[in-house]
Design a protein around this motif. Structure first.
Motif, mmCIF file in Angstrom:
data_model
loop_
_atom_site.group_PDB
_atom_site.id
_atom_site.type_symbol
_atom_site.label_atom_id
_atom_site.label_comp_id
_atom_site.label_asym_id
_atom_site.label_seq_id
_atom_site.Cartn_x
_atom_site.Cartn_y
_atom_site.Cartn_z
ATOM 1 N N GLN A 65 0.960 -1.241 0.034
ATOM 2 C CA GLN A 65 -0.737 0.093 0.150
ATOM 3 C C GLN A 65 0.896 1.525 0.385
ATOM 4 N N ALA A 66 2.413 1.128 0.629
ATOM 5 C CA ALA A 66 2.681 2.706 0.269
ATOM 6 C C ALA A 66 3.150 2.826 -0.448
ATOM 7 N N SER A 67 3.685 1.689 -1.364
ATOM 8 C CA SER A 67 3.759 1.888 -3.377
ATOM 9 C C SER A 67 2.421 2.701 -4.148
ATOM 10 N N ALA A 68 1.538 3.206 -3.237
ATOM 11 C CA ALA A 68 -0.114 3.265 -3.993
ATOM 12 C C ALA A 68 1.286 4.912 -4.681
ATOM 13 N N ALA A 100 6.079 -12.535 -5.771
ATOM 14 C CA ALA A 100 6.099 -12.447 -7.302
ATOM 15 C C ALA A 100 5.139 -10.484 -6.786
ATOM 16 N N GLN A 101 4.350 -10.742 -6.116
ATOM 17 C CA GLN A 101 3.666 -9.331 -5.696
ATOM 18 C C GLN A 101 4.850 -8.220 -5.077
ATOM 19 N N LEU A 102 5.823 -8.640 -4.137
ATOM 20 C CA LEU A 102 6.572 -6.941 -3.254
ATOM 21 C C LEU A 102 7.514 -7.179 -5.077
ATOM 22 N N ASN A 103 8.299 -7.494 -5.590
ATOM 23 C CA ASN A 103 9.520 -7.578 -6.571
ATOM 24 C C ASN A 103 8.066 -7.533 -7.870
ATOM 25 N N GLY A 104 7.095 -7.265 -8.245
ATOM 26 C CA GLY A 104 6.221 -7.021 -9.193
ATOM 27 C C GLY A 104 6.270 -5.048 -9.158
ATOM 28 N N GLN A 105 5.614 -4.695 -7.482
ATOM 29 C CA GLN A 105 5.520 -3.170 -7.178
ATOM 30 C C GLN A 105 7.068 -2.920 -7.379
ATOM 31 N N ALA A 106 8.025 -3.457 -6.652
ATOM 32 C CA ALA A 106 8.854 -2.836 -6.970
ATOM 33 C C ALA A 106 9.892 -2.478 -8.394
ATOM 34 N N THR A 107 9.358 -3.668 -9.242
ATOM 35 C CA THR A 107 9.579 -3.263 -10.523
ATOM 36 C C THR A 107 9.228 -2.111 -11.602
ATOM 37 N N HIS A 108 7.716 -1.910 -10.518
ATOM 38 C CA HIS A 108 7.396 -0.830 -11.341
ATOM 39 C C HIS A 108 7.066 -0.179 -10.700
ATOM 40 N N ASN A 109 7.944 0.572 -10.067
ATOM 41 C CA ASN A 109 8.280 1.366 -8.811
ATOM 42 C C ASN A 109 9.401 2.161 -9.607
ATOM 43 N N ILE A 110 10.710 0.891 -9.492
ATOM 44 C CA ILE A 110 11.529 1.326 -10.605
ATOM 45 C C ILE A 110 11.299 1.966 -12.691
ATOM 46 N N SER A 111 10.085 1.303 -12.775
ATOM 47 C CA SER A 111 10.328 1.654 -14.254
ATOM 48 C C SER A 111 9.641 3.135 -14.238
ATOM 49 N N CYS A 112 8.883 3.561 -13.318
ATOM 50 C CA CYS A 112 8.083 5.142 -13.001
ATOM 51 C C CYS A 112 9.793 5.719 -12.626
ATOM 52 N N ILE A 113 10.147 5.437 -11.750
ATOM 53 C CA ILE A 113 11.460 6.398 -11.607
ATOM 54 C C ILE A 113 12.271 7.000 -12.993
ATOM 55 N N GLN A 114 12.148 6.057 -13.800
ATOM 56 C CA GLN A 114 13.181 5.372 -14.836
ATOM 57 C C GLN A 114 12.346 6.672 -15.989
ATOM 58 N N LYS A 165 19.760 11.407 -13.887
ATOM 59 C CA LYS A 165 19.796 10.315 -14.333
ATOM 60 C C LYS A 165 20.488 9.900 -12.807
ATOM 61 N N VAL A 166 19.693 9.016 -12.210
ATOM 62 C CA VAL A 166 20.201 8.605 -11.320
ATOM 63 C C VAL A 166 20.039 7.473 -11.720
ATOM 64 N N ASP A 167 20.747 5.920 -10.914
ATOM 65 C CA ASP A 167 20.159 4.927 -11.134
ATOM 66 C C ASP A 167 18.993 4.394 -10.398
ATOM 67 N N PRO A 168 17.622 4.327 -10.816
ATOM 68 C CA PRO A 168 16.146 4.034 -10.755
ATOM 69 C C PRO A 168 16.676 2.810 -9.037
ATOM 70 N N ASN A 169 17.835 1.603 -9.915
ATOM 71 C CA ASN A 169 16.858 0.622 -8.472
ATOM 72 C C ASN A 169 17.881 0.922 -7.392
ATOM 73 N N HIS A 170 19.234 1.727 -7.627
ATOM 74 C CA HIS A 170 19.527 2.251 -5.587
ATOM 75 C C HIS A 170 19.262 3.789 -5.455
ATOM 76 N N LEU A 171 18.195 4.041 -6.315
ATOM 77 C CA LEU A 171 17.341 5.464 -5.163
ATOM 78 C C LEU A 171 16.333 4.557 -4.811
ATOM 79 N N LEU A 172 15.667 3.616 -5.349
ATOM 80 C CA LEU A 172 15.102 2.393 -4.689
ATOM 81 C C LEU A 172 14.517 2.138 -2.745
ATOM 82 N N PHE A 173 16.216 1.305 -3.498
ATOM 83 C CA PHE A 173 16.997 1.054 -2.938
ATOM 84 C C PHE A 173 17.616 1.693 -1.863
ATOM 85 N N SER A 174 18.002 2.814 -2.165
ATOM 86 C CA SER A 174 18.125 3.870 -0.715
ATOM 87 C C SER A 174 17.370 3.857 0.145
ATOM 88 N N ILE A 175 16.010 4.464 -0.734
ATOM 89 C CA ILE A 175 14.611 4.733 -0.355
ATOM 90 C C ILE A 175 14.173 4.020 0.919
#
Length: 213
Positions: free
Chosen positions: A68-71, A121-135, A145-155
Motif C-alpha cells: 500500500q505504501a507504493s500506491a 511475486a507481488q513485492l518484486n512486481g511492485q518494486a519493478t513498477h516503481n523502478i519503471s516509474c522513476i526511469q 539521471k540517477v540509477d533508479p534501482n539504487h535510488l529505491l534501495f536507498s529509500i
C-alpha cells in the motif's frame, strides 16, 4: 464491536511480532508468545495451528502495508509528490509496525524462506513498477539521471533504519524512545535529500524572495 476472537488474535499477533523480532523464528517459543499476550498457550494453537503459521501471519501483516505504501506510484503524478508520499508511508510503517517490520527485514536477510511465491511475486512486481516509474521520469527530464534501482534501495534503507535501529537512534539522540516529532524530522530529512539530490522540481516549495538593492 471487536469480537473476543478478533481481540485474542490481535493480542497474539502483536506479541508474536515482538518475540519474533527480538529472538528470531527458531528461538521463539509459543509459550513466551502466549505469556506476552496474556493468554493460555493452547489459544495460540487454537487460532494459528502452529508457530510457523503464526510467523507467516506476522509477515502477512506487514506485506500489505508495504504494498500500500507504493500506491502513489500506481496513481501517477509528479515525481516530487509521489516520492514524498512514498517516503512518508515507509516512515509510518517503521513507526507503527516496527516489530513486524523487523521480522520482515530478518526474513529477507535470510533469503525469504517463509514468503510464499505469490507474496514474493507481488513485492518484486511492485518494486519493478516503481523502478519503471522513476526511469520514466528520468527519460522525461523530470529528474537527474540517477540509477533508479539504487535510488529505491536507498529509500528502503533510509526509512527501514527507523524500525531496525530504533534503539541506536534513541541512544544517540538521548531519548528513551522516538516520538512523532522524530519521525516527522526523519521523513522531512529523507525527502529533502531525495528531492534535492535527484534535482526534482518541487512545486510546493516557496520561491526565493528577491531583495531589491
Amino acid at each position: 464491536m471487536t469480537s473476543i476472537r478478533e481481540r485474542n488474535k490481535e493480542l497474539i499477533l502483536r506479541a508474536a511480532s515482538e518475540e519474533f523480532a527480538d529472538k528470531g523464528f527458531a528461538a521463539t517459543k509459543t509459550s513466551d508468545i502466549a505469556a506476552k499476550a496474556g493468554l493460555p498457550k493452547p489459544n495460540v494453537y487454537y487460532y494459528f495451528k502452529s508457530k510457523e503459521n503464526l510467523y507467516r501471519e506476522v509477515l502477512e501483516s506487514i506485506i500489505e502495508p508495504l504494498l500500500q505504501a507504493s500506491a502513489p506510484f500506481n496513481e501517477g503524478g509528479q515525481p516530487a509528490e509521489v516520492l514524498k508520499a512514498y517516503i512518508r508511508s515507509k516512515i509510518r510503517i517503521s513507526r507503527d509496525l516496527a516489530y513486524a517490520s523487523k521480522v520482515f527485514a530478518s526474513e529477507i536477510m535470510h533469503g525469504a524462506p517463509h514468503l510464499s511465491a505469490d507474496q514474493t511475486a507481488q513485492l518484486n512486481g511492485q518494486a519493478t513498477h516503481n523502478i519503471s516509474c522513476i526511469q520514466a521520469w528520468i527519460d522525461q527530464g523530470l529528474m537527474a539521471k540517477v540509477d533508479p534501482n539504487h535510488l529505491l534501495f536507498s529509500i528502503w534503507a533510509a526509512t527501514q533504519t527507523y524500525a531496525d535501529f530504533d534503539w541506536q537512534i534513541s541512544t544517540v539522540t538521548g531519548k528513551a524512545s522516538l516520538d512523532d516529532a522524530d519521525y516527522e524530522a526523519a521523513a522531512e530529512t529523507i525527502i529533502r535529500l531525495v528531492i534535492k539530490g535527484c534535482e526534482i522540481a518541487d512545486s510546493s516549495e516557496k520561491p526565493a524572495v528577491k531583495v531589491a538593492g
